[in-house]
Design a protein around this motif. Structure first.
Motif, PDB file in Angstrom:
ATOM      1  N   THR A  32       8.039 118.558  30.520  1.00 45.05           N
ATOM      2  CA  THR A  32       7.193 117.906  31.525  1.00 45.05           C
ATOM      3  C   THR A  32       6.436 118.982  32.293  1.00 45.05           C
ATOM      4  N   TRP A  38      -5.921 115.997  35.590  1.00 50.76           N
ATOM      5  CA  TRP A  38      -5.585 114.993  34.589  1.00 50.76           C
ATOM      6  C   TRP A  38      -6.712 113.988  34.386  1.00 50.76           C
ATOM      7  N   VAL A  84      -2.617 111.856  22.093  1.00 45.26           N
ATOM      8  CA  VAL A  84      -2.306 112.367  23.430  1.00 45.26           C
ATOM      9  C   VAL A  84      -1.891 111.225  24.351  1.00 45.26           C
ATOM     10  N   ASP A  85      -2.536 110.099  24.239  1.00 38.87           N
ATOM     11  CA  ASP A  85      -2.195 108.960  25.098  1.00 38.87           C
ATOM     12  C   ASP A  85      -0.768 108.484  24.853  1.00 38.87           C
ATOM     13  N   THR A  87       1.751 110.150  23.278  1.00 33.09           N
ATOM     14  CA  THR A  87       2.777 111.184  23.497  1.00 33.09           C
ATOM     15  C   THR A  87       2.935 111.586  24.956  1.00 33.09           C
ATOM     16  N   THR A  88       1.928 111.326  25.790  1.00 33.29           N
ATOM     17  CA  THR A  88       2.059 111.683  27.208  1.00 33.29           C
ATOM     18  C   THR A  88       2.367 110.492  28.101  1.00 33.29           C
ATOM     19  N   SER A  89       2.456 109.307  27.534  1.00 30.95           N
ATOM     20  CA  SER A  89       2.777 108.144  28.368  1.00 30.95           C
ATOM     21  C   SER A  89       4.221 108.238  28.853  1.00 30.95           C
TER      22      SER A  89
END
Length: 170
Positions: A32, A38, A84-85, A87-89
């Protein structure tokens, strides 16, 4: 070694050189992190996707072969957006929303752009195999062209390409 072979070799070497870096990132990056810009990153990515979609659509409407380039780039951007959306949610409903957007909008658009990129590539005249070149094995039923012929400017104009050997005679 020709310039294109040197460039191809350089690209392969660069791609292989990135592999140790990927392993280092996987081993040492924190799971994290707090990001200060962002929203700027996401707005920029979505703006590039919108620009790519509009440009690809306009070039398609004009039947411009350069649309294959913008469509390929847009497909890549859409795939990166999904990756990216998801995997980063944060998980839970945020993850469900990311997967739904990916499956419902971004992946289908990426597929359309990829198909458009392939279909709008410029068509080239049939490759002429010289008499002295045996060439690769052809599937049964495919005739081999055994004599070289010079392409005329008329045939290249209708095909939409102008290869080096189709220049006007001096």
């Amino acid at each position: 070694m020709t310039g294109s072979r040197r460039l191809g070799t350089l690209l392969v070497c660069c791609g292989l050189a990135v592999l140790p870096w990927i392993l280092a990132l996987a081993a040492f990056l924190p799971s994290t992190v707090r990001v200060s810009n962002w929203s700027t990153a996401w707005v920029g990515l979505d703006a590039l996707e919108a620009l790519g979609l509009v440009t690809s659509g306009c070039l398609l409407l004009r039947r411009d072969a350069r649309g294959s380039l913008t469509a390929a780039a847009t497909a890549a951007l859409l795939l990166v957006d999904v990756w990216v959306d998801v995997t980063t949610s944060a998980g839970g409903w945020e993850r469900v929303e990311a997967v739904a957007m990916g499956l419902g909008a971004e992946l289908p658009l990426a597929a359309v752009c990829a198909v458009l990129a392939v279909r709008s590539l410029p068509r080239r005249p049939a490759e002429v195999v010289p008499r002295y070149h045996s060439g690769p094995a052809l599937p049964p039923g495919v005739p081999r062209i055994t004599a070289c012929r010079r392409l005329t400017s008329e045939s290249t104009r209708t095909a939409g390409v102008r290869p080096r050997d189709a220049r006007e005679p001096r």
